[in-house]
Scaffold this active site. Structure first.
Site, short mmCIF file in Angstrom:
data_model
loop_
_atom_site.label_atom_id
_atom_site.label_comp_id
_atom_site.label_asym_id
_atom_site.label_seq_id
_atom_site.Cartn_x
_atom_site.Cartn_y
_atom_site.Cartn_z
N LYS A 125 0.90 -1.20 0.11
CA LYS A 125 -0.03 -0.24 0.13
C LYS A 125 0.45 1.60 0.04
CE LYS A 125 -2.00 -1.53 3.65
NZ LYS A 125 -2.16 -2.84 4.25
N THR A 126 1.72 1.40 1.10
CA THR A 126 2.78 2.25 0.76
C THR A 126 3.08 2.76 -0.59
OG1 THR A 126 2.80 2.25 3.28
CG2 THR A 126 4.25 3.42 2.30
N GLU A 169 -3.40 6.11 1.49
CA GLU A 169 -3.43 5.41 1.80
C GLU A 169 -3.78 4.48 2.31
OE1 GLU A 169 0.42 2.48 4.41
OE2 GLU A 169 0.51 4.03 3.41
#
Length: 467
Positions: A125-126, A169
């Site tokens: 995700k990041t 995010e």
């Protein structure tokens, strides 16, 4: 604990807003954006940090330590998920009847007026959020963003942009990402994690299905068509208005990569869309997982209508985020890497990249398991993943907010590994001494985990330099 208030940005601008636990990655990002918009912000956290120093410089009133008096005359309180019910500031807010909102709700308010993209998934995700942000910036846009990690080139994890796009995010760990209601979303992959919150895999799929349902009408979903978890989710989706774009290596994906070449510190691949060749993707980061993350960002930018050639060029400028295969330094031919990986799948892709970086050298790992519940659930898988390393030092479990579970420790991982390949060493001082004594030129030392193992990079480099 939080409430279902619906503040507009105009409403928020008139309030005194207090953050409890403001030093965390998500909380500090929201505070940073609010400060940029001119909001009145105060906050507190248990320990001081460079993040708090930065917020002070931007105009926030920051207190170290939690005390009821820190609440002051706040009109609204925003709390971190790490804050317990007995926190004195939280108790004071309840006694005064001050509205209380969770971090995710606050971020949803900030996103409400934008064309928003929420980036979700068990892993990646990041990095994917940061890649999309950098690509949009390179294309001449100025998106707002809130990321759970610091972008290397920007030196920050959040920004209030002048453009109409907001990239965020979206963390599924407690289901709070259902508050965002984005214009579009990315799902990188889905598998069981956060076993302190999800009892089984089906509960994970339920919350991701709800997340897809939360996307605005006629929005878009970008998802990895190579991932089994994504395919399971797609069978559950009943909405017909969503534009779904699949990406990956498989021929059935809308956006594909092939001709992948993984160098020790870079990656290249060819991108195509429904059979149409788009161009060559040249990344300044390593690993096939990062090529897929870049493809997800590319597909999302395309769904937003951004020129393809600008996105490809922008992705080439991405140099990573803090704590994601971050090179801390090199001494005498020994590289020291820090990585946030704390799930077996994350360890596998990270250690493959480390082996490629080391080439003929060895990969020496210092791993700190994160949470007793995760260690209990995945002990065997951790053992298998760490077998990719040449040697592993196992620190004791980092509890986070959990209480110890009887019989659960890092020894559960060690017992399924060869004694020639692992050492359980709960002392950080001893670990630094041991790994420095073992390391030779050409080796890669990697600190792995979501806890305070990240603090070992500098002491290792110092010890290497003085040996």
């Amino acid at each position: 604990m939080s409430i279902a208030l619906n503040y507009s940005l105009a409403d928020l601008s008139k309030l005194k807003i207090h953050f409890i636990g403001v030093g965390g990655a998500g909380m500090s990002g929201i505070a940073r954006i609010m400060l940029a918009k001119g909001f009145s912000i105060s906050g507190s956290d248990k320990n001081d940090s460079p993040m708090l120093t930065s917020l002070k410089a931007l105009g926030a009133k920051i207190e170290i330590g939690h005390d009821a008096k820190n609440l002051g005359d706040a009109d609204l309180v925003i709390i971190s998920s790490a804050i317990g019910e007995k926190n004195p500031e939280l108790m004071a807010a309840k006694n005064k009847g001050v509205p209380i909102a969770a971090r995710a709700i606050a971020l949803a308010w900030l996103m409400s007026d934008s064309t928003s993209v929420a980036v979700a998934g068990t892993h990646g995700k990041t990095t994917t959020t940061a890649m999309l942000t950098v690509a949009l910036q390179s294309a001449g846009m100025d998106p707002s963003f809130a990321i759970g990690g610091t972008i290397n080139t920007a030196g920050t994890n959040a920004h209030s942009g002048s453009g109409s796009i907001f990239v965020a995010e979206a963390d599924e760990s407690d289901g709070s990402f259902l508050a965002y209601k984005p214009t579009g979303a990315i799902i990188t992959n889905i598998e069981l994690d956060h076993v302190d919150h999800f009892a089984n895999e089906d509960e994970v799929f339920v919350v991701f299905e709800q997340f897809v349902d939360s996307i605005k009408p006629n929005g878009f979903l970008v998802a990895c068509g190579d991932d089994d978890g994504v395919h399971n989710l797609l069978k559950r989706i009943k909405r017909k208005d969503l534009k779904i774009h699949l990406y990956g290596k498989g021929e059935k994906n809308d956006f594909r990569i092939d001709k992948i070449h993984l160098a020790p510190t870079t990656s290249t691949a060819s991108i195509s869309s429904t059979g149409r060749k788009i161009g060559e993707l040249k990344l300044a980061v390593a690993g096939e997982h990062n090529v897929l993350n870049a493809l997800a960002a590319f597909a999302s930018a395309s769904a937003l209508g951004v020129a393809e050639e600008k996105v490809v060029a922008g992705l080439g400028t991405f140099t990573g985020t803090k704590r994601r295969f971050e090179l801390k330094g090199e001494v005498s031919g020994i590289k020291v890497i820090d990585d946030y990986g704390h799930h077996p799948t994350e360890l596998i892709v990270t250690l493959k990249a480390a082996k490629n970086l080391a080439q003929a050298g060895r990969v020496l790992v210092i791993f700190q398991p994160h949470r007793y519940s995760r260690t209990a659930a995945f002990a065997n898988q951790f053992s298998q993943a760490l077998s990719l390393a040449d040697f592993t030092y196992l620190l004791e479990v980092y509890a986070a907010s959990e209480k110890p579970l009887p019989g659960i420790s890092s020894l559960l991982i060690a017992k399924n590994m060869s004694t020639q390949q692992v050492k359980f060493e709960p002392s950080m001082l001893q670990v630094v001494s041991d790994v420095v004594a073992m390391a030779k030129s050409g080796d890669v030392i990697i600190t792995l985990g979501a806890g305070d193992v990240s603090s070992l990079g500098e002491p290792i480099l110092q010890a290497l330099a003085s040996r």
